[in-house]
Design an enzyme around this catalytic site. Structure first.
Site, short mmCIF file in Angstrom:
data_model
loop_
_atom_site.label_atom_id
_atom_site.label_comp_id
_atom_site.label_asym_id
_atom_site.label_seq_id
_atom_site.Cartn_x
_atom_site.Cartn_y
_atom_site.Cartn_z
N GLU A 1 -29.99 -11.42 -14.49
CA GLU A 1 -28.93 -10.48 -14.87
C GLU A 1 -28.62 -9.59 -13.67
O GLU A 1 -29.53 -9.02 -13.06
CB GLU A 1 -29.40 -9.65 -16.05
CG GLU A 1 -28.41 -8.60 -16.52
CD GLU A 1 -28.99 -7.78 -17.66
OE1 GLU A 1 -28.96 -8.26 -18.80
OE2 GLU A 1 -29.51 -6.67 -17.39
N LYS B 1 -34.02 -9.78 -16.92
CA LYS B 1 -33.07 -8.74 -17.26
C LYS B 1 -33.39 -7.47 -16.47
O LYS B 1 -34.36 -7.42 -15.71
CB LYS B 1 -33.11 -8.49 -18.77
CG LYS B 1 -32.69 -9.72 -19.58
CD LYS B 1 -32.74 -9.48 -21.07
CE LYS B 1 -31.65 -8.57 -21.56
NZ LYS B 1 -30.31 -9.15 -21.40
N LYS C 1 -29.32 -11.52 -30.25
CA LYS C 1 -29.07 -10.40 -31.16
C LYS C 1 -28.76 -10.96 -32.55
O LYS C 1 -27.65 -10.84 -33.08
CB LYS C 1 -27.92 -9.54 -30.65
CG LYS C 1 -28.26 -8.84 -29.33
CD LYS C 1 -27.10 -8.02 -28.81
CE LYS C 1 -27.45 -7.35 -27.48
NZ LYS C 1 -26.33 -6.56 -26.94
N ARG D 1 -28.12 -17.23 -55.68
CA ARG D 1 -27.96 -16.11 -54.75
C ARG D 1 -28.43 -16.46 -53.34
O ARG D 1 -27.79 -16.09 -52.36
CB ARG D 1 -28.71 -14.89 -55.29
CG ARG D 1 -28.59 -13.64 -54.43
CD ARG D 1 -27.20 -13.37 -53.91
NE ARG D 1 -26.18 -13.36 -54.95
CZ ARG D 1 -24.89 -13.49 -54.73
NH1 ARG D 1 -24.44 -13.68 -53.50
NH2 ARG D 1 -24.03 -13.46 -55.74
N ASP E 1 -23.41 -8.64 -15.72
CA ASP E 1 -23.57 -7.78 -16.90
C ASP E 1 -22.60 -6.61 -16.87
O ASP E 1 -22.51 -5.88 -15.88
CB ASP E 1 -25.01 -7.26 -16.96
CG ASP E 1 -25.29 -6.51 -18.24
OD1 ASP E 1 -24.86 -6.97 -19.31
OD2 ASP E 1 -25.96 -5.45 -18.18
#
Length: 281
Positions: free
Chosen positions: A193, A163, A131, A96, A214
């Protein structure tokens, strides 16, 4: 892929699943040797050969794995990916964890390959983001490369990226970059950004290394790119889908980063089948 970290992660995954022991295997097996095959159940792009070859060496060195495909190769339903021979107890105890990783990685490789084909612009490199699934970043970024993509930064420690919230907290791009450069060594690049033309111009003027556009439309990306001198690397990110990705071809941006390569990917289905005639009771 870092071999030491790979071993640590795989051992942790096996420990999570097996715990103090495989109760089923311990109850029914008495040293039987079997041969099993990993079979693809869907078309896609394979990723995870290093996992296939490493996992059983950690679980039981007596298990022999013969991988029949390399990362990045396309697979088709009913195609055999690998054969695995050894103690039935060990092979099935690791089944598994092995399938979970191969399915997740191959799903990401397939999605990445589809994105590369959808964009159809060899001058633009598609890359991932942070992410990723906690605990799986190393595997997911390896899968992106297998699918024909590239890796953005692996974590917060390998690049400086300002950012929106960093900039807001400092007051401006100029002030944030000033603070960084005051104590920055020569080896660390700075990415900023930006969300509009004024911010792009400001980022150029303070001398950053990479500028991200962005949530910019294809027309905006072209416009912003024209404002950036060639030594500065450009990146577009945010709001793109597989359907809109082709619209960004020809924008002359250097990179496009896509969160959905890792956070919205469906696993590619594989199964393990034991050859019944190989079992000796």
């Amino acid at each position: 892929m870092n071999g030491i970290l790979l071993n640590e992660q795989l051992k942790a995954f096996l420990s999570e699943d097996i715990g103090s022991g495989d109760a089923t295997g311990e109850a029914i097996f008495q040293g039987e040797e079997v041969t099993a095959s990993i079979i693809a159940k869907q078309p896609g792009v394979f990723a995870g050969r290093v996992v296939l070859e490493r996992l059983y060496s950690l679980l039981d060195p007596r298990v022999e794995v013969n991988a029949l495909i390399d990362d990045g190769q396309k697979v088709f339903p009913k195609e055999r990916i690998a054969t695995i021979t050894g103690p039935a107890h060990s092979i099935l105890s690791g089944e598994r964890v092995l399938l979970n990783l191969l399915q997740r990685m191959s799903g990401i490789a397939t999605m990445t390959n589809s994105a590369v084909e959808a964009l159809a612009d060899e001058a633009i490199r598609l890359c991932d983001t942070r992410k990723t699934t906690p605990g799986l970043r190393m595997f997911e970024k390896e899968a992106v490369r297998a699918g024909g993509g590239f890796n953005h930064r692996r974590g917060l420690d390998d690049a400086i990226m300002l950012k929106e919230n960093h900039i807001a907290a400092c007051g401006s791009i100029t002030e944030a970059v000033r603070r960084i450069k005051a104590g920055l060594g020569p080896m660390m690049k700075i990415e900023v950004e930006t969300t509009n033309e004024a911010e792009v111009i400001e980022a150029v003027e303070v001398g950053v290394d990479v500028i991200m556009f962005d949530n910019a439309s294809p027309d905006e990306v072209k416009q912003y790119r024209s404002l950036v001198p060639s030594p500065i690397v450009t990146e577009a990110s945010g709001g793109m889908t597989m359907a809109t990705l082709p619209d960004y071809a020809g924008t002359s941006v250097d990179y496009i980063s896509l969160g959905f390569l890792t956070h919205s990917t469906k696993a590619l289905d594989f199964s393990m089948l034991v050859q019944k005639e190989a079992i000796s009771w």
